[in-house]
Design a protein around this motif. Structure first.
Motif, PDB file in Angstrom:
ATOM      1  N   GLY A  17      59.577  30.655  49.091  1.00 17.80           N
ATOM      2  CA  GLY A  17      60.046  31.767  50.176  1.00 17.80           C
ATOM      3  C   GLY A  17      60.374  31.572  51.277  1.00 17.80           C
ATOM      4  N   TYR A  18      59.993  30.204  51.694  1.00 18.49           N
ATOM      5  CA  TYR A  18      60.238  29.613  52.986  1.00 18.49           C
ATOM      6  C   TYR A  18      61.613  28.538  52.966  1.00 18.49           C
ATOM      7  CZ  TYR A  18      55.604  31.598  53.864  1.00 18.49           C
ATOM      8  OH  TYR A  18      54.518  32.463  54.021  1.00 18.49           O
ATOM      9  N   SER A  19      62.074  28.654  52.017  1.00 19.24           N
ATOM     10  CA  SER A  19      63.297  27.611  51.757  1.00 19.24           C
ATOM     11  C   SER A  19      64.537  28.163  52.749  1.00 19.24           C
ATOM     12  CB  SER A  19      63.930  27.802  50.512  1.00 19.24           C
ATOM     13  OG  SER A  19      64.497  29.017  50.127  1.00 19.24           O
ATOM     14  N   PRO A  20      65.247  27.019  53.142  1.00 22.18           N
ATOM     15  CA  PRO A  20      66.316  27.500  53.855  1.00 22.18           C
ATOM     16  C   PRO A  20      66.982  28.717  53.831  1.00 22.18           C
ATOM     17  CG  PRO A  20      65.939  25.120  54.049  1.00 22.18           C
ATOM     18  CD  PRO A  20      65.181  25.748  53.109  1.00 22.18           C
ATOM     19  N   GLU A  21      67.304  28.693  52.455  1.00 19.63           N
ATOM     20  CA  GLU A  21      68.348  29.740  51.932  1.00 19.63           C
ATOM     21  C   GLU A  21      67.579  31.267  51.808  1.00 19.63           C
ATOM     22  OE1 GLU A  21      69.160  26.010  50.180  1.00 19.63           O
ATOM     23  OE2 GLU A  21      67.380  27.155  50.134  1.00 19.63           O
TER      24      GLU A  21
END
Length: 271
Positions: free
Chosen positions: A205-209
């Motif tokens: 949920g904290y990915s760049p996307e």
């Protein structure tokens, strides 16, 4: 009459965006932060005062506010100072837990208590406390962070009842993810070997996307401005598409079913 807003945690992210928005709307702004000597942007704006304030220091807090109130009429207070302590409970030291509670919860309580007699005697004023979507819905690796934000939500509701007789409003703004705040410099993490799979799942949920889909600080600041100026007797303002969707989902399907749905996501992982 030109009004004045007092903001904590104004050095970056949501706090700074809120200060800039109110200044642009013609307000006087008192922007407080731990290290004002490092601030360059807000200090160049007209009608903005940048002051040193550490919300974990009771003495500094009380002295600073007492001095402000001898010089300035305050109309709105925004308790924004805070950060996210994220990781499994077993990974945290006692000092880390205490620091999170001191900043996110005790800071809000102290600021509120210090301003309360001022607003009570004036029979007007708005106290706005910034919580989180995770102050309305629990989530793995957010146990202590959520504990502080749930606590601020309950504290705010209770204080709203106490101060209503004096014409003072207490409001909560609960943002979802913010691009430059929770997922950025205001995040402190800790790891534990037993929770590697769970942590990996949460970090998706904290990915760049995903972060690119979070709200901008300016968008949440607009909600704070709305809460400060709309005159409504409203307690909670859920801010950001993700937070609104999660909150609606929880109460549409029912809290217990929503809890089971989240739990199932984190109990069906590959080990």
């Amino acid at each position: 009459m030109q009004k004045t807003i007092f903001i904590t945690g104004a050095s970056s992210g949501l706090g700074k965006a809120t200060a800039k928005l109110f200044q642009n709307e013609g307000w006087n702004v008192i922007a407080t932060m731990r290290n004002p000597e490092n601030e360059t942007e807000l200090t160049g704006l007209q009608n903005v005062s940048v002051l040193k304030l550490d919300v974990t220091s009771k003495e500094e807090l009380e002295e600073t506010i007492a001095q402000i109130l001898t010089e300035t009429e305050i109309h709105v207070v925004v308790n924004n100072a805070g950060y996210g302590l994220v990781g499994p409970l077993e990974a945290f030291s006692d000092d880390q837990i205490k620091k999170q509670i001191e900043t996110n919860l005790m800071g809000v309580i102290r600021i509120t208590k210090t301003f309360t007699p001022y607003f009570r005697e004036r029979k007007e004023g708005v106290l706005i406390n910034i919580t989180s979507g995770f102050g309305l819905v629990g989530f793995p690796t957010c146990s202590i962070y959520s504990a502080t934000k749930f606590a601020v939500d309950g504290f705010s509701e209770s204080m709203g009842y106490e101060l209503a007789q004096f014409g003072v409003q207490v409001k909560v703004v609960a943002p979802g993810g913010i691009q430059t705040d929770f997922a950025g410099r205001s995040l402190e993490g800790a790891q534990h070997d037993a929770y590697q799979q769970l942590t990996k799942k949460v970090q998706e949920g904290y990915s760049p996307e995903q972060v690119a889909n979070y709200s901008k600080s300016e968008d949440i600041a607009s909600v704070i401005f709305e809460a400060a100026t709309d005159g409504k007797d409203q307690l909670r303002y859920v801010a950001g598409k993700d937070a609104i969707a999660l909150y609606k989902e929880r109460y549409t399907m029912g809290v217990e079913q929503h809890v089971q749905n989240i739990k199932s996501v984190f109990t069906k992982m590959e080990n």
